[in-house]
Design a protein around this motif. Structure first.
Motif, short mmCIF file in Angstrom:
data_model
loop_
_atom_site.label_atom_id
_atom_site.label_comp_id
_atom_site.label_asym_id
_atom_site.label_seq_id
_atom_site.Cartn_x
_atom_site.Cartn_y
_atom_site.Cartn_z
N LEU A 1 23.97 14.74 42.28
CA LEU A 1 24.74 14.92 43.52
C LEU A 1 26.10 15.54 43.27
CD1 LEU A 1 23.89 11.42 45.03
CD2 LEU A 1 23.00 13.61 45.85
N GLU A 2 26.58 15.49 42.00
CA GLU A 2 27.89 15.98 41.65
C GLU A 2 28.98 15.35 42.51
OE1 GLU A 2 27.39 20.24 41.87
OE2 GLU A 2 26.73 20.34 39.78
N LYS A 3 28.88 14.02 42.63
CA LYS A 3 29.86 13.25 43.38
C LYS A 3 30.33 12.07 42.54
CE LYS A 3 28.36 13.78 48.24
NZ LYS A 3 27.94 13.00 49.43
N ASP A 4 31.55 11.60 42.82
CA ASP A 4 31.98 10.34 42.23
C ASP A 4 31.17 9.20 42.83
OD1 ASP A 4 33.88 11.36 40.51
OD2 ASP A 4 35.46 11.35 42.05
N LEU A 5 31.03 8.15 42.06
CA LEU A 5 30.20 7.02 42.47
C LEU A 5 30.58 6.50 43.85
CD1 LEU A 5 27.99 4.96 41.70
CD2 LEU A 5 29.78 3.60 40.59
N ARG A 6 31.86 6.32 44.07
CA ARG A 6 32.32 5.71 45.33
C ARG A 6 31.96 6.57 46.55
NH1 ARG A 6 38.15 2.81 45.93
NH2 ARG A 6 37.86 1.94 48.01
N SER A 7 31.82 7.88 46.36
CA SER A 7 31.58 8.79 47.47
C SER A 7 30.11 8.92 47.84
CB SER A 7 32.12 10.19 47.13
OG SER A 7 33.49 10.13 46.82
N ILE A 8 29.22 8.38 47.00
CA ILE A 8 27.79 8.51 47.26
C ILE A 8 27.38 7.62 48.42
CG2 ILE A 8 25.49 8.21 46.24
CD1 ILE A 8 26.72 8.80 43.52
N THR A 9 26.55 8.14 49.31
CA THR A 9 26.10 7.39 50.48
C THR A 9 24.65 6.92 50.27
OG1 THR A 9 25.15 9.31 51.59
CG2 THR A 9 27.51 8.89 51.94
N PRO A 10 24.20 5.96 51.07
CA PRO A 10 22.79 5.54 50.98
C PRO A 10 21.83 6.72 51.15
CG PRO A 10 24.03 3.93 52.25
CD PRO A 10 24.96 5.08 51.98
N GLN A 11 22.19 7.64 52.02
CA GLN A 11 21.33 8.81 52.25
C GLN A 11 21.28 9.71 51.00
OE1 GLN A 11 23.66 7.63 54.49
NE2 GLN A 11 21.98 6.64 55.63
N ASP A 12 22.41 9.76 50.27
CA ASP A 12 22.44 10.51 49.02
C ASP A 12 21.45 9.91 48.01
OD1 ASP A 12 24.38 12.38 49.78
OD2 ASP A 12 26.03 11.08 49.15
N PHE A 13 21.49 8.59 47.88
CA PHE A 13 20.55 7.93 46.97
C PHE A 13 19.11 8.25 47.37
CE2 PHE A 13 24.12 4.78 46.26
CZ PHE A 13 24.33 5.11 44.93
N MET A 14 18.87 8.28 48.68
CA MET A 14 17.53 8.57 49.17
C MET A 14 17.10 9.99 48.79
SD MET A 14 16.35 7.17 52.91
CE MET A 14 17.45 5.78 52.72
N ARG A 15 18.03 10.92 48.82
CA ARG A 15 17.73 12.30 48.43
C ARG A 15 17.27 12.37 46.98
NH1 ARG A 15 23.03 15.29 48.98
NH2 ARG A 15 21.89 16.85 47.75
N VAL A 16 17.91 11.60 46.11
CA VAL A 16 17.55 11.62 44.69
C VAL A 16 16.15 11.02 44.50
CG1 VAL A 16 18.17 10.83 42.39
CG2 VAL A 16 19.97 11.48 43.99
N VAL A 17 15.87 9.92 45.17
CA VAL A 17 14.55 9.30 45.08
C VAL A 17 13.48 10.28 45.56
CG1 VAL A 17 13.06 7.47 46.01
CG2 VAL A 17 15.37 6.92 45.22
N ARG A 18 13.72 10.94 46.67
CA ARG A 18 12.75 11.92 47.18
C ARG A 18 12.57 13.08 46.20
NH1 ARG A 18 9.80 13.60 51.32
NH2 ARG A 18 10.28 11.74 52.55
N ALA A 19 13.64 13.55 45.60
CA ALA A 19 13.54 14.65 44.65
C ALA A 19 12.66 14.26 43.46
CB ALA A 19 14.93 15.05 44.16
N HIS A 20 12.84 13.05 42.94
CA HIS A 20 12.03 12.58 41.82
C HIS A 20 10.56 12.45 42.24
CE1 HIS A 20 15.21 10.86 38.86
NE2 HIS A 20 15.73 11.86 39.57
#
Length: 430
Positions: free
Chosen positions: A127-146
């Motif tokens: 995501l190229e983001k700092d940990l604090r800036s990551i949103t639940p939807q961002d995490f979901m994007r990574v899971v979907r990508a995998h």
């Protein structure tokens, strides 16, 4: 899982039944109730399916991947080749540096072994983001990508939530949180004040996994990182949460594995296997070690093999290898081999103890070869025949039918000769 519930035999079930020598109807029933998982993403076309769970052979996982201090993709692919040559059933890509999908895509394209990942590791780089800036939807994007890339199982740390963190803070642990993914989620929750997104939006994550037939491996964020922390309130409170999450996943036709303790003294291991199977409804148990002492850096493949053998003999289904480099550095290719061999020994020893059909046959064939002093067959049967043969050849013997340990006084040779009606002599007569 849905197919099994409907009485439909899938090609993957047929492959696993043939590998295990198990009646396919019995296997289907175990898959339907969740006691066996067959991690098989519908996009992993190179996969040779494996089953993990009740009544099946203990499986072995190898951890690999690129990191900031070791960016050599070629070296990691050499480790993959080594692991596949030694017959491991699973490879986890724990890459946490750069665009990790470069390595992961190659891995999925060529690997017949099932592939696992920990999306939490990848989130920051992907995501190229700092940990604090990551949103639940961002995490979901990574899971979907995998999932879209073809990953067969994912470690999701959904059991660490505000309730279990409260138990963790009360416990006053010696080594706190040693799970990398667990520590990142703990930090995210504490910095944002929010609930664990993998727990809060669990059903949304399950929908992604269900779409691609990805098995969820419920990560143990609060596993003990030293023997003094084992079986404490933190570990067990998370295990209780994972039992509830297991049933929720099964209700959505998502297969489940549950991850287990990291460090634990020998006398606690059997009881912990009972706890897990009871609290998590006999879901397959994936054990990270357990390492039975904390004082053997450089030899932790041995401390883990001891714990893994005991764990698997008492119900664990899946062992994650540990290398001599554990706690010290990223493993090189020799470390990987040592970790694989130690873990395969533990898995096979456990299968004998569990009475897995035909497990003992391998040992009986080796014993027959030893009785006959048939070195070629012994090397062929050995877990690491190359090393066994190198050891034998390193000190040449006067007679082929002995080794340098006993020479002509070999017990097998002596007994065989007497039973064949020969006379045993050690000195030539003048």
């Amino acid at each position: 899982m849905e197919a099994a519930k409907k009485g439909i035999i899938t090609p993957e079930m047929e492959i696993v039944a043939a590998k295990e020598g198990l009646d396919f109807k019995k296997l289907m029933a175990l898959v339907a109730c969740g006691q066996v998982a067959i991690p098989a993403n519908n996009r992993h076309h190179a996969l040779s399916a494996e089953g993990v769970g009740t009544g099946l052979k203990t499986k072995v996982n190898v951890n690999l991947g690129v990191s900031g201090d070791c960016k050599d993709y070629t070296l990691e692919l050499e480790k993959v080749k080594l692991a596949l040559n030694h017959g491991v059933e699973a490879i986890m890509d724990l890459s946490n540096y750069g665009k990790t999908n470069t390595f992961r895509k190659q891995l999925i394209e060529r690997s017949p072994a099932m592939i696992g990942t920990v999306p939490m590791y990848d989130a920051i780089g992907y995501l190229e983001k700092d940990l604090r800036s990551i949103t639940p939807q961002d995490f979901m994007r990574v899971v979907r990508a995998h999932a879209e890339e073809g990953v067969d199982f994912m470690t999701i740390h959904a059991g660490i939530n505000k309730r279990t963190i409260e138990a963790f803070k009360r416990a006053g642990r010696r080594t706190n949180i040693v799970s990398r993914g667990g520590s990142l989620l703990f930090a995210w929750m504490e910095m944002t004040g929010n609930e664990n997104p993998f727990y809060e939006y669990y059903d949304d994550f399950l929908a992604i996994l269900r779409e691609f037939d990805v098995t969820i491996s419920l990560g143990d964020a609060l596993r003990p990182g030293c023997i003094d922390d084992s079986s404490d309130a933190s570990q067990l409170s998370e295990l209780i949460e994972m039992g509830h999450l297991t049933k929720r996943a099964w209700a959505k036709d998502v297969q489940v594995m549950v991850e287990g303790p990291g460090h634990m003294s020998i006398n606690e291991i059997a009881a912990n296997m009972v706890f897990q199977k009871k609290l998590c409804h006999n879901a397959p148990f994936y054990v990270l070690g357990p390492l039975v002492t904390d004082v053997a850096p450089g030899y932790d493949h041995i401390t883990a093999a001891i714990g893994g053998a005991i764990a698997a003999a008492n119900g664990a289904d899946f062992l994650c290898y540990v290398t001599p480099a554990e706690h010290l550095r990223l493993p090189d290719i020799n470390d990987v081999k040592e970790g694989i061999i130690a873990t395969k020994i533990a898995a096979h020893a456990a299968d004998i103890a569990k009475g897995i059909p035909k497990a003992r046959d391998w040992d009986n064939k080796m014993s027959d070869a030893r009785r006959k002093i048939d070195w070629d067959t012994m090397f062929e049967l050995a877990i690491d025949g190359e090393k066994a043969e190198a050891y034998y050849e390193s000190t040449p013997t006067e007679e082929k039918h002995s080794c340098s340990m006993c020479g002509k006084m070999c017990a097998m040779r002596t007994t065989n000769m007497i039973l064949e009606g020969q006379t045993v002599t050690f000195h030539s007569e003048e």
